[in-house]
Design an enzyme around this catalytic site. Structure first.
Site, mmCIF file in Angstrom:
data_model
loop_
_atom_site.group_PDB
_atom_site.id
_atom_site.type_symbol
_atom_site.label_atom_id
_atom_site.label_comp_id
_atom_site.label_asym_id
_atom_site.label_seq_id
_atom_site.Cartn_x
_atom_site.Cartn_y
_atom_site.Cartn_z
ATOM 1 N N TYR A 64 0.837 -1.205 0.000
ATOM 2 C CA TYR A 64 0.000 0.000 0.000
ATOM 3 C C TYR A 64 0.877 1.262 0.000
ATOM 4 C CZ TYR A 64 -4.492 2.367 0.624
ATOM 5 O OH TYR A 64 -5.618 3.139 0.435
ATOM 6 N N LYS B 131 -3.276 8.349 2.968
ATOM 7 C CA LYS B 131 -4.489 8.129 3.773
ATOM 8 C C LYS B 131 -4.293 8.648 5.203
ATOM 9 C CE LYS B 131 -7.175 6.216 0.685
ATOM 10 N NZ LYS B 131 -8.098 7.112 -0.036
#
Ligand code: NAD
Length: 258
Positions: free
Chosen positions: A158, A165
């Protein structure tokens, strides 16, 4: 009852019928909201055509191009919304981008350009759109964005999107604190992994989904409709006391230690 009748809702981030934003738009429409939809324009106009055809049954009264890296487009878009609607009640921020090569392998290999672009599109855009929405939310409002567990814990591959995020989640808190006195609520939904255009760029997404199906308390991952239902709730008066929160819609995966 969940009722969004009389509410004007702007939904960003619909790319196709797998998009989480599509699940959200359908639930907002079902609850009676008047929809506006933005799409990411491309040179050949393919995105526009595809999104226009998809959203037609929801009768959006506004349909606009909005590349969040394009300042004049954001300004023109919100001028159109001000002229046509006068007020905005709901803003759905459901978009993100990182280069595919930055979504697998070693995090330390992330390029300066890739890092900057991922953070600009995936995190800064929430603040930018909130700034544009603020003067139109003079009767209060609700802003909802989409995040993922990879912004809190390390999830293989990720990488830079986890940093984006993380910044997005903290932006939710700062925006909620600033906009709360105007009765504008700002929240994020942290969704479990779902197969979409954006998630397919993350290395090993199918393995992630399979893992969640084995480990999450509900023994499955979630659907766009479930995320859409939570978004509709957060945008409604039923959630009038909730702001600055990250709500997990992930079949319970986040609570597990092993
Ligand atoms: P998606 O590919 O359907 O949606 C991503 C959207 O971002 C697309 O509509 C694309 O056009 C838009 N976009 C990219 N760059 C843009 C730009 N410069 N300006 C405007 N729009 C731009 O994928 P999705 O999975 O539905 O993603 C929506 C949101 O949900 C993202 O924030 C994503 O990180 C988040 N999310 C997804 C998952 C998942 O597993 N799919 C899980 C948690 C959170």
């Amino acid at each position: 009852m969940l009722d969004l009748t009389g509410k004007n809702a702007l939904v960003t981030g619909i790319a196709n019928n797998r998009s989480i934003a599509w699940g959200i738009a359908q639930q907002l429409h079902q609850a009676g909201a008047n929809l506006g939809v933005t799409y990411l324009p491309d040179e050949k106009g393919r995105f526009e055509k595809k999104v226009r055809e998809l959203v037609e049954p929801l009768n959006p009264s506004i349909f606009l191009p909005c590349d969040v890296q394009n300042e004049p487009q954001i300004e023109e878009g919100f001028q159109t919304i001000a002229a046509q609607w006068g007020k905005l009640d709901i803003l759905i921020h459901c978009l993100a981008f990182a280069n595919k090569e930055d979504l697998s392998g070693e995090f330390s290999a992330t390029s300066r350009e890739g890092f900057t672009q991922a953070l600009e599109i995936s995190s800064y855009s929430l603040t930018r759109l909130a700034k544009a929405a603020k003067p139109l939310m003079n009767e209060g409002g609700s802003i909802v964005t989409l995040t993922y567990l990879g912004g809190v814990k390390v999830i293989p591959n990720y990488n830079v999107m986890g940093i984006a995020k993380s910044a997005l989640e903290m932006s939710v808190r700062y925006l909620a604190a600033e906009l709360g006195p105007k009765n504008i609520r700002v929240n994020a939904i942290s969704a479990g992994p779902i197969r979409t255009l954006a998630s397919s760029a993350v290395g090993g997404i199918l393995d992630m989904i399979h893992h969640v199906e084995q480990v999450a308390p509900l023994r499955r991952t979630v659907t766009q409709t479930e995320v859409g239902n939570t978004a509709a709730f957060l945008c409604s008066d039923l959630a009038s006391g909730i702001t600055g929160q990250i709500i997990y819609v992930d079949a319970g995966y986040e609570i597990m230690g092993m």
